[in-house]
Design a protein around this motif. Structure first.
Motif, PDB file in Angstrom:
ATOM      1  N   TRP A 240      45.271  65.337  60.919  1.00 14.33           N
ATOM      2  CA  TRP A 240      45.791  64.311  60.028  1.00 14.33           C
ATOM      3  C   TRP A 240      46.380  63.190  60.874  1.00 14.33           C
ATOM      4  CZ3 TRP A 240      49.856  65.609  55.633  1.00 14.33           C
ATOM      5  CH2 TRP A 240      50.120  64.454  54.890  1.00 14.33           C
ATOM      6  N   ALA A 244      45.728  57.702  58.215  1.00 20.15           N
ATOM      7  CA  ALA A 244      45.080  58.182  56.987  1.00 20.15           C
ATOM      8  C   ALA A 244      45.924  57.861  55.762  1.00 20.15           C
ATOM      9  CB  ALA A 244      44.853  59.687  57.078  1.00 20.15           C
ATOM     10  N   ASP A 245      45.275  57.545  54.658  1.00 20.95           N
ATOM     11  CA  ASP A 245      45.980  57.396  53.396  1.00 20.95           C
ATOM     12  C   ASP A 245      46.575  58.752  53.026  1.00 20.95           C
ATOM     13  OD1 ASP A 245      46.399  55.939  50.671  1.00 20.95           O
ATOM     14  OD2 ASP A 245      45.479  57.870  50.174  1.00 20.95           O
ATOM     15  N   ALA A 249      44.661  62.282  52.143  1.00 23.56           N
ATOM     16  CA  ALA A 249      44.779  63.374  53.108  1.00 23.56           C
ATOM     17  C   ALA A 249      45.261  64.655  52.430  1.00 23.56           C
ATOM     18  CB  ALA A 249      45.728  62.980  54.231  1.00 23.56           C
ATOM     19  N   LEU A 351      41.209  63.251  59.481  1.00 21.36           N
ATOM     20  CA  LEU A 351      41.580  62.401  58.360  1.00 21.36           C
ATOM     21  C   LEU A 351      42.198  61.152  58.958  1.00 21.36           C
ATOM     22  CD1 LEU A 351      43.237  65.231  56.254  1.00 21.36           C
ATOM     23  CD2 LEU A 351      40.924  64.312  55.963  1.00 21.36           C
ATOM     24  N   ALA A 352      41.528  60.020  58.824  1.00 17.03           N
ATOM     25  CA  ALA A 352      41.993  58.803  59.496  1.00 17.03           C
ATOM     26  C   ALA A 352      41.427  57.575  58.818  1.00 17.03           C
ATOM     27  CB  ALA A 352      41.591  58.810  60.971  1.00 17.03           C
ATOM     28  N   GLY A 353      42.234  56.514  58.772  1.00 19.58           N
ATOM     29  CA  GLY A 353      41.766  55.219  58.312  1.00 19.58           C
ATOM     30  C   GLY A 353      41.282  54.356  59.454  1.00 19.58           C
ATOM     31  N   HIS A 372      34.733  63.612  58.949  1.00 24.17           N
ATOM     32  CA  HIS A 372      35.700  62.522  58.841  1.00 24.17           C
ATOM     33  C   HIS A 372      36.019  62.316  57.359  1.00 24.17           C
ATOM     34  CE1 HIS A 372      36.510  57.894  59.054  1.00 24.17           C
ATOM     35  NE2 HIS A 372      37.646  58.581  59.056  1.00 24.17           N
ATOM     36  N   ASN A 373      37.293  62.446  57.032  1.00 23.14           N
ATOM     37  CA  ASN A 373      37.769  62.216  55.657  1.00 23.14           C
ATOM     38  C   ASN A 373      37.002  63.040  54.621  1.00 23.14           C
ATOM     39  OD1 ASN A 373      39.655  60.448  56.651  1.00 23.14           O
ATOM     40  ND2 ASN A 373      38.598  58.592  55.997  1.00 23.14           N
TER      41      ASN A 373
END
Length: 423
Positions: A240, A244-245, A249, A351-353, A372-373
């Motif tokens: 995480w 990440a949002d 997440a 989990l990443a923006g 990813h996500n």
């Protein structure tokens, strides 16, 4: 001890093996239409025999409860109307997939004028040794028949009645078609010595696929004299990242852990970036509402007092239950280092923006599946568009990740000339 009237495990496998070899040769030359029709016929019979299948499954469930099997194992074993329908639909979905046999993988003409093609062909005879899940009987048979392979099945004793009921449906469908009945065979009893004989039958079996617990897979990998497609365990991670949002997440983490905790794609360890620690109480709320125990390191426990102290062995444990381990890490490098040391190279994700951070993670994490996500529970052949899977492989050679139709083929070279001789 074998007597004159009781065949030994070796005798049984040596009877099944040649029949499988002959069936594999016939399957390799069969039409797609014949293989697909057999699968559709089996699907129709599954739907017609729901009551019989559920009755057989009820016998297995009663025996499993008397043996004290846990909730995750019982979930894997249980059939209901929806799951029986899913078995039938799975057979039909495999029938609809493109034929993997005969695909031209490459073609070229070197300076000698030969025309050389590399073409996909069936592997031959597949041995599948599995535990708990009755649907594996149908999935494995469907994938092998569709890809032109014969299969010898050996299911676990906890699902013996369910497996045999499904197998009988498949065998009847083959017998009613133009395909050889021996294309799908099931080991006739649960004698563990038959597993050993199958693992040694290199003259008949081309590859073994184990699907079950760590003990089963360890035995297969240790004793087999033929190649093995397998994963030892699914100690899966999500990292995480602080970009990440948090709502996204938390939703993904909860699904990855709790949708079905007992499957090999379930999340077992969460690595939380220092930049995302402030959101941990919201995550613990979501997990606690669904009776999930959370264990963590000192930094995670400092963020929420409801987190129990993690032990050293927690980082290497595939729980297959409502338990999640959480460690706080300083950066992506620390997360990847943790995965390298403790992961099983099955399924790991981020989990990443931040796209650059995500792409670096995808490139550097050496697992069969890297996400990813997305929830790790998508580690499934059906979700990959394979129709079904015969298992997950974490080795580096030939098959890796979900083992579907394409992974059940190998190739040969077709060389066409016009009278060339080699100088």
């Amino acid at each position: 001890m074998a007597t004159e009237t009781t065949p030994s495990p070796e005798d049984i496998i040596h009877r099944m093996g040649p029949a499988a070899r002959d069936a594999a040769r016939q399957l390799a030359g069969s039409s797609r239409e014949a293989r697909d029709e057999a699968l559709r016929s089996a699907a129709a019979s599954i739907r017609e025999q729901v009551a019989e299948l559920l009755e057989a499954n009820a016998r297995d469930l009663e025996a499993a409860k008397q043996r004290g099997l846990g909730g995750a194992m019982l979930d894997r074993l249980t059939l209901d109307g929806d799951r029986v329908e899913a078995i039938a639909a799975g057979l039909e979905s495999v029938a609809e997939l493109n034929d993997p046999v005969g695909r031209e993988l490459a073609r070229w003409q070197p300076s000698n004028g030969l025309d050389i093609a590399r073409v996909a062909v069936p592997i031959g005879v597949i041995g599948v040794i599995y535990e708990s899940r009755p649907n594996v009987t149908a999935d494995a048979a469907a994938l092998c028949v569709k890809s032109g392979n014969a299969v010898i099945l050996r299911g676990g004793s906890e699902a013996v009645h369910s497996n045999r009921a499904i197998y009988r449906v498949l065998a009847d469908a083959l017998e009613a078609s133009a395909l050889p009945a021996a294309a799908v065979q099931m080991v006739p009893d649960q004698d563990r010595a038959l597993v050993g004989a199958l693992l040694q039958a290199h003259e008949y079996v081309d590859v073994i696929v184990p699907r079950g617990g760590k003990g089963l897979v360890e035995r297969v990998q240790s004793d087999a004299r033929v190649p093995v497609f397998a994963h030892l365990d699914g100690n899966n991670h999500l990292y995480w990242h602080g970009s990440a949002d948090p709502t996204m997440a938390i939703d993904v983490i909860a699904n990855a852990k709790l949708r079905r905790p007992g499957i090999c794609g379930a999340l077992e360890t969460l690595l939380v970036d220092a930049g995302a620690v402030e959101h941990l109480p919201r995550l613990v709320d979501a997990l606690a509402d669904r009776d999930c125990e959370v264990r963590g390191d000192d930094r995670a426990r400092a963020a929420d007092s409801r987190i129990f102290e993690a032990r050293a062995e927690d980082w290497d444990t595939e729980y297959l239950d409502k338990v999640l381990a959480i460690a706080v890490v300083d950066d992506p490098a620390a997360a990847m280092d943790h995965i390298q040391r403790h992961g099983s190279r099955h399924t790991d994700g981020i989990l990443a923006g931040d796209g650059a951070v995500a792409e670096a993670f995808l490139a550097r994490v050496d697992s069969a599946i890297v996400m990813h996500n997305a929830s790790t529970q998508f580690a499934d052949g059906g979700e990959f568009g394979f129709g079904a899977e015969i298992g997950i492989a974490t080795g580096r050679l030939h098959a890796r990740g979900p083992v579907g139709l394409e992974q059940l083929t190998t190739f040969k070279y077709l060389v066409r000339g016009s009278g060339q001789t080699r100088p």
